[in-house]
Design an enzyme around this catalytic site. Sequence first.
Site, PDB file in Angstrom:
ATOM      1  CB  ILE A  53      -0.967   0.012   1.202  1.00 43.01           C
ATOM      2  CG1 ILE A  53      -1.706  -1.324   1.321  1.00 43.01           C
ATOM      3  CG2 ILE A  53      -1.977   1.143   1.049  1.00 43.01           C
ATOM      4  CD1 ILE A  53      -2.593  -1.440   2.555  1.00 43.01           C
ATOM      5  N   PRO A  54       1.546   1.514  -1.137  1.00 38.83           N
ATOM      6  CG  PRO A  54       2.218   1.704  -3.374  1.00 38.83           C
ATOM      7  CD  PRO A  54       1.552   0.774  -2.397  1.00 38.83           C
ATOM      8  CG  HIS A  55       0.779   5.465   2.343  1.00 39.70           C
ATOM      9  ND1 HIS A  55       1.088   4.148   2.590  1.00 39.70           N
ATOM     10  CD2 HIS A  55       1.172   6.153   3.436  1.00 39.70           C
ATOM     11  CE1 HIS A  55       1.622   4.042   3.786  1.00 39.70           C
ATOM     12  NE2 HIS A  55       1.701   5.239   4.321  1.00 39.70           N
ATOM     13  N   GLY A  56       1.462   8.516   0.088  1.00 39.01           N
ATOM     14  CA  GLY A  56       2.191   9.736   0.366  1.00 39.01           C
ATOM     15  C   GLY A  56       1.261  10.920   0.356  1.00 39.01           C
ATOM     16  CG  LEU A 115      -4.661   5.472  -0.189  1.00 36.04           C
ATOM     17  CD1 LEU A 115      -4.496   4.004  -0.409  1.00 36.04           C
ATOM     18  CD2 LEU A 115      -5.039   5.776   1.220  1.00 36.04           C
TER      19      LEU A 115
END
Length: 153
Positions: free
Chosen positions: A65-68, A103
């Site tokens: 779940i890569p996010h930033g 996300l």
Amino acid sequence: MKIVDLLYPETIISSLQARTKDDVLAELAEALSKFDESLDRTEVIKVLHERECLGSTGIGDGVAIPHGKLKSLDKLLIAFARSVDGVDFDAMDGKPAHLFFLLVAPEESVGVHLKMLARISKILKNKATREQLVQAPDAQALYKIIADEEERF
């Protein structure tokens, strides 16, 4: 707010071409920036790399779940991708990731961002759901599985 309120067919990649973690982030960022032309693809990739430097977002069981967060963003955006072959994402369990939720949130966003991460984690804890997503024939089926699973909560 539900995942399907923010996930669109245009931001679902049913068959990732990426073979590396960097390429996964780039391909997901590309899908989001094509969908929302106000997004700077390069900035998205930079933010995702910065987050990955703090620790992999590969949570195990074939899921990442890569996010930033982005200053220029005014709403939460989500993309989803699947790699049938899997990609080494430096996951906690050392296994390849097959399912990727990306996300990106406004910089000042805290509550919505965390709630969405929790919601995604919740539906992907179910092994049967993960298997259905890996075996789904196309983007429409992927969307339907996610929507159906959300209805259970």
